[in-house]
Design a protein around this motif. Sequence first.
Motif, PDB file in Angstrom:
ATOM      1  N   ILE A  29       1.695  16.057  11.623  1.00  0.00           N
ATOM      2  CA  ILE A  29       2.943  16.556  12.178  1.00  0.00           C
ATOM      3  C   ILE A  29       2.680  17.122  13.560  1.00  0.00           C
ATOM      4  O   ILE A  29       1.531  17.382  13.935  1.00  0.00           O
ATOM      5  N   ARG A  30       3.743  17.302  14.328  1.00  0.00           N
ATOM      6  CA  ARG A  30       3.644  17.901  15.662  1.00  0.00           C
ATOM      7  C   ARG A  30       4.846  18.822  15.839  1.00  0.00           C
ATOM      8  O   ARG A  30       5.786  18.780  15.043  1.00  0.00           O
ATOM      9  N   PRO A  31       4.851  19.679  16.873  1.00  0.00           N
ATOM     10  CA  PRO A  31       5.932  20.658  16.999  1.00  0.00           C
ATOM     11  C   PRO A  31       7.335  20.068  17.012  1.00  0.00           C
ATOM     12  O   PRO A  31       8.289  20.744  16.610  1.00  0.00           O
ATOM     13  N   SER A  32       7.494  18.823  17.428  1.00  0.00           N
ATOM     14  CA  SER A  32       8.825  18.210  17.460  1.00  0.00           C
ATOM     15  C   SER A  32       9.231  17.581  16.133  1.00  0.00           C
ATOM     16  O   SER A  32      10.341  17.046  16.011  1.00  0.00           O
ATOM     17  N   THR A  33       8.380  17.639  15.112  1.00  0.00           N
ATOM     18  CA  THR A  33       8.710  17.050  13.810  1.00  0.00           C
ATOM     19  C   THR A  33       9.916  17.759  13.200  1.00  0.00           C
ATOM     20  O   THR A  33       9.923  18.985  13.104  1.00  0.00           O
ATOM     21  N   PRO A  34      10.958  17.031  12.780  1.00  0.00           N
ATOM     22  CA  PRO A  34      12.109  17.690  12.146  1.00  0.00           C
ATOM     23  C   PRO A  34      11.699  18.354  10.833  1.00  0.00           C
ATOM     24  O   PRO A  34      10.934  17.786  10.048  1.00  0.00           O
ATOM     25  N   LEU A  35      12.190  19.562  10.594  1.00  0.00           N
ATOM     26  CA  LEU A  35      11.920  20.301   9.361  1.00  0.00           C
ATOM     27  C   LEU A  35      13.231  20.577   8.641  1.00  0.00           C
ATOM     28  O   LEU A  35      14.248  20.839   9.270  1.00  0.00           O
ATOM     29  N   TYR A  36      13.182  20.538   7.314  1.00  0.00           N
ATOM     30  CA  TYR A  36      14.376  20.753   6.504  1.00  0.00           C
ATOM     31  C   TYR A  36      14.050  21.714   5.369  1.00  0.00           C
ATOM     32  O   TYR A  36      12.894  21.836   4.946  1.00  0.00           O
TER      33      TYR A  36
ATOM     34  N   LEU B 218       8.102  25.936   7.474  1.00  0.00           N
ATOM     35  CA  LEU B 218       9.231  26.751   7.908  1.00  0.00           C
ATOM     36  C   LEU B 218       9.504  26.559   9.389  1.00  0.00           C
ATOM     37  O   LEU B 218      10.630  26.288   9.812  1.00  0.00           O
ATOM     38  N   VAL B 219       8.468  26.709  10.225  1.00  0.00           N
ATOM     39  CA  VAL B 219       8.577  26.479  11.667  1.00  0.00           C
ATOM     40  C   VAL B 219       7.255  25.924  12.169  1.00  0.00           C
ATOM     41  O   VAL B 219       6.211  26.098  11.544  1.00  0.00           O
ATOM     42  N   LEU B 220       7.311  25.281  13.316  1.00  0.00           N
ATOM     43  CA  LEU B 220       6.108  24.813  14.007  1.00  0.00           C
ATOM     44  C   LEU B 220       6.123  25.419  15.406  1.00  0.00           C
ATOM     45  O   LEU B 220       7.105  25.277  16.136  1.00  0.00           O
ATOM     46  N   ALA B 221       5.055  26.122  15.764  1.00  0.00           N
ATOM     47  CA  ALA B 221       5.003  26.797  17.061  1.00  0.00           C
ATOM     48  C   ALA B 221       4.713  25.793  18.170  1.00  0.00           C
ATOM     49  O   ALA B 221       3.888  24.888  18.018  1.00  0.00           O
ATOM     50  N   THR B 222       5.383  25.959  19.301  1.00  0.00           N
ATOM     51  CA  THR B 222       5.231  25.002  20.395  1.00  0.00           C
ATOM     52  C   THR B 222       3.927  25.181  21.151  1.00  0.00           C
ATOM     53  O   THR B 222       3.410  24.233  21.723  1.00  0.00           O
ATOM     54  N   GLY B 223       3.382  26.385  21.164  1.00  0.00           N
ATOM     55  CA  GLY B 223       2.218  26.614  22.007  1.00  0.00           C
ATOM     56  C   GLY B 223       0.894  26.644  21.289  1.00  0.00           C
ATOM     57  O   GLY B 223      -0.158  26.685  21.926  1.00  0.00           O
ATOM     58  N   ALA B 224       0.893  26.589  19.964  1.00  0.00           N
ATOM     59  CA  ALA B 224      -0.353  26.781  19.213  1.00  0.00           C
ATOM     60  C   ALA B 224      -0.996  25.484  18.784  1.00  0.00           C
ATOM     61  O   ALA B 224      -2.078  25.492  18.216  1.00  0.00           O
ATOM     62  N   GLY B 225      -0.330  24.337  19.046  1.00  0.00           N
ATOM     63  CA  GLY B 225      -0.867  23.089  18.554  1.00  0.00           C
ATOM     64  C   GLY B 225      -0.820  23.058  17.035  1.00  0.00           C
ATOM     65  O   GLY B 225      -0.097  23.811  16.401  1.00  0.00           O
ATOM     66  N   MET B 226      -1.617  22.198  16.433  1.00  0.00           N
ATOM     67  CA  MET B 226      -1.629  22.067  14.974  1.00  0.00           C
ATOM     68  C   MET B 226      -3.036  22.282  14.441  1.00  0.00           C
ATOM     69  O   MET B 226      -3.493  21.627  13.515  1.00  0.00           O
ATOM     70  N   ARG B 227      -3.749  23.231  15.043  1.00  0.00           N
ATOM     71  CA  ARG B 227      -5.120  23.495  14.615  1.00  0.00           C
ATOM     72  C   ARG B 227      -5.152  24.058  13.197  1.00  0.00           C
ATOM     73  O   ARG B 227      -4.261  24.783  12.785  1.00  0.00           O
ATOM     74  N   GLY B 228      -6.211  23.693  12.475  1.00  0.00           N
ATOM     75  CA  GLY B 228      -6.434  24.254  11.150  1.00  0.00           C
ATOM     76  C   GLY B 228      -6.120  23.322  10.006  1.00  0.00           C
ATOM     77  O   GLY B 228      -6.330  23.672   8.850  1.00  0.00           O
TER      78      GLY B 228
ATOM     79  N   GLU C  16       2.974  29.735  11.708  1.00  0.00           N
ATOM     80  CA  GLU C  16       4.247  30.052  11.050  1.00  0.00           C
ATOM     81  C   GLU C  16       4.187  31.394  10.342  1.00  0.00           C
ATOM     82  O   GLU C  16       5.213  32.062  10.167  1.00  0.00           O
ATOM     83  N   TRP C  17       3.010  31.823   9.928  1.00  0.00           N
ATOM     84  CA  TRP C  17       2.873  33.170   9.372  1.00  0.00           C
ATOM     85  C   TRP C  17       3.062  34.209  10.474  1.00  0.00           C
ATOM     86  O   TRP C  17       3.723  35.233  10.270  1.00  0.00           O
TER      87      TRP C  17
END
Length: 290
Positions: A54-61, A36-46, A121-122
């Motif tokens: 993926i990274r925060p700049s990855t396009p989402l649809y 749904l969304v990727l947060a800019t400050g949290a990285g992609m941990r987990g 995203e939650w």
Amino acid sequence: MRFGVPLGLVHPDGWHDLAVAADELGFDSVWLPEHLVLATGAGMRGYPGGRAPIRPSTPLYDAPVRLAALAAATRAVRLGTAVYLLGLRHPLASARAFATLDGIAGGRTVLGAGAGWYRAEWDAVGAPFAERGRRLDEAIGVLRRLWSEEAVAHGGPHFPFPEVAFEPKPPRRAIPILIGGESPAALRRAARNDGWISMPAPPERVAAAAAELRRLRAEAGRDAAPFEVVAHAEGGCRPDETAAWTAAGANTLVVRPWERGRGALAAIERFARDHALASRGPTGATARRG
């Protein structure tokens, strides 16, 4: 063995042509990932198993919307999500989105769903990450009722609503719901539903999960119900490797027989020839291949 194509591993500009080619070449399915969304400050941990792809700049649809466009351009290939974060949305909205997609697709939709791994995203929608499994289970139950019953009221803890009508139903009055993930909770959830979707994995890891799924389904009295195991290969699959995947328990193998996305079209054409897939011929849709 049926074969699928992971659209999320190529640039979105190529999804249409790749899906049309997969349809013409005799592939069983195409699959889209979803966030749904990727947060800019949290990285992609987990991310399970290491570094997230993926990274925060990855396009989402919106997956049902993009799949609906592909449904209109194809005629036989199944259209799946791998996986959709069903618990993030109210099930009334998700039921409507997937029923609409399935109507356009003529009953070719596969809803791959998962509890999710990405807490940010939650947090963004104000939903408790710790409740994601219970929210998913409740949402699945609501979707199944909305797609099959004339009127539905729901009193669950996460998504209560008064009696409503829901029309139109999907063409089959149901859409297969497969569960992604390899945790014990994900496997238990998959055993209660219509199938399981693996992470990218070798045959031996899929075989271990498939054996556990057979045990769980027998324990639940569901071993006679239709059940699909969708395995994601870590790359391609040579013809002489297909038997290992079949022995592992996979019904559908999602393959990536290309090194770079720009070579995906040529790669799936070679794959179809090597595996003697039954070509369906042109769909009649506009397949402008770059």
